[in-house]
Design an enzyme around this catalytic site. Structure first.
Site, PDB file in Angstrom:
ATOM      1  N   GLY A 278      46.266  25.232  73.944  1.00 56.87           N
ATOM      2  CA  GLY A 278      47.692  25.489  74.073  1.00 56.87           C
ATOM      3  C   GLY A 278      48.526  24.397  74.704  1.00 56.87           C
TER       4      GLY A 278
ATOM      5  N   TRP B 289      49.622  21.509  73.565  1.00 53.38           N
ATOM      6  CA  TRP B 289      50.706  20.994  72.712  1.00 53.38           C
ATOM      7  C   TRP B 289      51.849  22.006  72.631  1.00 53.38           C
ATOM      8  CZ3 TRP B 289      49.605  17.454  67.957  1.00 53.38           C
ATOM      9  CH2 TRP B 289      48.870  16.343  68.379  1.00 53.38           C
TER      10      TRP B 289
ATOM     11  N   ASP C 134      45.711  29.691  65.416  1.00 46.99           N
ATOM     12  CA  ASP C 134      44.349  29.218  65.654  1.00 46.99           C
ATOM     13  C   ASP C 134      43.373  30.272  65.150  1.00 46.99           C
ATOM     14  OD1 ASP C 134      43.241  26.816  67.683  1.00 46.99           O
ATOM     15  OD2 ASP C 134      41.808  28.425  67.290  1.00 46.99           O
TER      16      ASP C 134
ATOM     17  N   ASP D 139      43.919  31.816  60.044  1.00 47.89           N
ATOM     18  CA  ASP D 139      43.319  30.671  59.361  1.00 47.89           C
ATOM     19  C   ASP D 139      44.394  30.060  58.481  1.00 47.89           C
ATOM     20  OD1 ASP D 139      41.916  28.837  57.896  1.00 47.89           O
ATOM     21  OD2 ASP D 139      40.361  30.217  57.205  1.00 47.89           O
TER      22      ASP D 139
ATOM     23  N   ASP E  54      46.353  18.952  66.331  1.00 46.39           N
ATOM     24  CA  ASP E  54      45.388  18.186  67.119  1.00 46.39           C
ATOM     25  C   ASP E  54      43.975  18.674  66.799  1.00 46.39           C
ATOM     26  OD1 ASP E  54      44.603  16.281  69.047  1.00 46.39           O
ATOM     27  OD2 ASP E  54      44.544  17.781  70.624  1.00 46.39           O
TER      28      ASP E  54
ATOM     29  N   LYS F 178      46.045  14.451  64.130  1.00 46.30           N
ATOM     30  CA  LYS F 178      44.971  13.581  64.600  1.00 46.30           C
ATOM     31  C   LYS F 178      44.040  13.214  63.453  1.00 46.30           C
ATOM     32  CE  LYS F 178      41.825  15.394  67.343  1.00 46.30           C
ATOM     33  NZ  LYS F 178      41.314  15.911  68.627  1.00 46.30           N
TER      34      LYS F 178
END
Length: 233
Positions: free
Chosen positions: A80, A82, A108, A124, A148, A188
């Site tokens: 959490g 971000w 998530d 998902d 991320d 990322k």
């Protein structure tokens, strides 16, 4: 002679971790690095859920996509950090008088502890109706999609690289479905040679694509971040 109590000119002591019975040497090294990491200490002091918060802070300082009033989607948001940064910067709690109030949606595969100002969901993002659900939750198209996420490590560098590139591409296609024209995608990736197709795809969809390694990213890590701005719609 008087003792120096100001702390100036003194070396910060490095914490050493002894190898405990049953603990692998790699685990000991990781623990020692965590205990001596200035970003870990700073996150603890400032209330962030992890050092990764400073990566998005530094990226936003440079590219300024988390603006008051923005609608933000954080993919793979656990734990959490971000989301915590986004809540403050887009004024999700209305703490900046006279500024627009933004919205943060975090998704998530696992449940995430509540974050004031963020709307967190177990979802998902690869499921067929994920984009529809997210746009419903956020009230329209998003201004920012950020990720991320990293695939579970296999221990094989090239395999891990291919996995995270595939994950980043999936996140990019999700962003294409939910972003507002002019929006931003941040994700990322791991350096390793397979980024070419991803870069080509993003350059077709965005006006600018940058590859950045923020200071908070460890120097010995192959991670970097792609920041794509100006979604063409």
């Amino acid at each position: 002679m008087a003792k120096n109590t100001s702390g100036r000119g003194q070396r910060e002591l490095k914490v050493k971790v002894k190898t405990a019975r049953g603990r692998k040497l790699s685990s000991t090294r990781w623990l020692q690095r965590q205990l001596n990491d200035p970003y870990v200490k700073r996150a603890q002091a400032e209330g962030y859920r992890g050092r990764a918060a400073y990566k998005i802070l530094e990226l936003d300082d440079k590219y300024q996509f988390l603006v008051p009033g923005a609608r933000v989607v954080d993919l793979g948001c656990a734990p959490g950090g971000w989301c915590q940064v986004a809540v403050k910067r887009i004024n999700a709690l209305g703490e900046k008088p006279g500024k627009s109030i933004g919205r943060v949606i975090g998704v998530d595969l696992q449940d995430v502890e509540p974050i004031p100002g963020a709307d967190l969901h177990r979802l998902d993002f690869l499921s067929d109706d994920a984009d529809i659900k997210v746009k419903d939750w956020i009230g329209g198209a998003a201004d920012v999609v950020m990720s991320d996420m990293a695939a579970a490590s296999s221990g094989h560098k090239q395999t891990d690289h291919l996995r995270i590139i595939a994950l980043c591409e999936a996140a990019a296609y999700f962003a294409f479905d939910v972003l507002e024209e002019g929006g931003t995608f941040v994700a990322k990736v791991l350096a390793g040679g397979a980024e070419g197709d991803l870069q080509k795809l993003l350059k077709q969809k965005f006006t600018k694509v940058a590859n950045v390694k923020p200071p908070a990213s460890r120097s010995d890590s192959s991670e970097k971040f792609v920041v794509a701005t100006g979604f063409r719609g």
